[in-house]
Enzyme design. Structure first.
Site, mmCIF file in Angstrom:
data_model
loop_
_atom_site.group_PDB
_atom_site.id
_atom_site.type_symbol
_atom_site.label_atom_id
_atom_site.label_comp_id
_atom_site.label_asym_id
_atom_site.label_seq_id
_atom_site.Cartn_x
_atom_site.Cartn_y
_atom_site.Cartn_z
ATOM 1 N N CYS A 40 -25.923 8.442 -3.935
ATOM 2 C CA CYS A 40 -24.704 9.075 -3.411
ATOM 3 C C CYS A 40 -25.016 10.356 -2.640
ATOM 4 O O CYS A 40 -24.157 10.869 -1.937
ATOM 5 C CB CYS A 40 -23.722 9.363 -4.530
ATOM 6 S SG CYS A 40 -24.332 10.538 -5.730
ATOM 7 N N ASP A 55 -25.554 13.290 -3.887
ATOM 8 C CA ASP A 55 -25.055 14.515 -4.523
ATOM 9 C C ASP A 55 -26.203 15.320 -5.125
ATOM 10 O O ASP A 55 -27.193 14.761 -5.591
ATOM 11 C CB ASP A 55 -24.031 14.159 -5.609
ATOM 12 C CG ASP A 55 -22.758 13.590 -5.000
ATOM 13 O OD1 ASP A 55 -22.652 13.613 -3.763
ATOM 14 O OD2 ASP A 55 -21.897 13.135 -5.754
ATOM 15 N N CYS A 61 -19.440 14.999 -5.877
ATOM 16 C CA CYS A 61 -18.100 14.455 -6.118
ATOM 17 C C CYS A 61 -17.381 15.232 -7.220
ATOM 18 O O CYS A 61 -17.994 16.050 -7.928
ATOM 19 C CB CYS A 61 -18.215 12.993 -6.510
ATOM 20 S SG CYS A 61 -18.859 12.786 -8.175
ATOM 21 N N CYS A 107 -22.600 10.384 -12.644
ATOM 22 C CA CYS A 107 -22.334 11.788 -12.300
ATOM 23 C C CYS A 107 -22.649 12.689 -13.501
ATOM 24 O O CYS A 107 -23.166 13.799 -13.335
ATOM 25 C CB CYS A 107 -20.890 11.973 -11.866
ATOM 26 S SG CYS A 107 -20.304 10.691 -10.745
HETATM 27 FE FE1 FES Z 1 -22.689 11.014 -6.956
HETATM 28 FE FE2 FES Z 1 -20.679 11.493 -8.535
HETATM 29 S S1 FES Z 1 -20.728 10.100 -6.891
HETATM 30 S S2 FES Z 1 -22.668 12.339 -8.615
#
Ligand code: FES
Length: 125
Positions: free
Chosen positions: A35, A37, A60, A104
């Protein structure tokens, strides 16, 4: 049923312990390649107790809520207790996360473990 618990929404909207600790004793940065992040944790540790913890999360809402809750769970705790923190405990404290958002909370566990590793390495050297 709402997708996210009230606790998730609260920690997402009003995240606790956001920021940087300039003279941190341990810093951990992790990311999720899928993702994209990124989460960074800063620990201030005295006498093997976590006196302060701050985080920066570029990610997110669930990642922000997970980091916020994780910092609340380890603040004031001995290092030995913080080392036991799991993503499951973070998700449970948030009254659950949807299955596809569990990764996450893994980021929060990994960021804290990485900051604790950094602390241990600095202490040994
Ligand atoms: Fe990547 Fe939540 S979608 S940490």
């Amino acid at each position: 049923m709402a997708l996210y618990s009230e606790k998730v929404m609260d920690h997402f909207r009003n995240p606790r312990n956001v920021g940087v600790i300039e003279d941190a004793d341990g810093i951990g940065e992790v990311g999720n390649a899928k993702c994209g992040d990124i989460m960074k944790m800063y620990l201030k540790i005295e006498d093997d107790v976590i006196r302060d913890v701050k985080f920066e999360t570029f990610g997110c809402g669930s990642a922000i809520a997970s980091s916020s809750m994780a910092t609340e769970l380890i603040k004031g705790q001995p290092v030995s207790e913080a080392m036991k923190l799991t993503n499951k405990a973070v998700a449970e404290a948030l009254d659950g996360l949807p299955d596809y958002k569990m990764h996450c909370s893994v980021l929060a566990e990994e960021a804290i473990q990485s900051a604790l590793d950094d602390y241990r390495k600095k202490k040994e050297s």
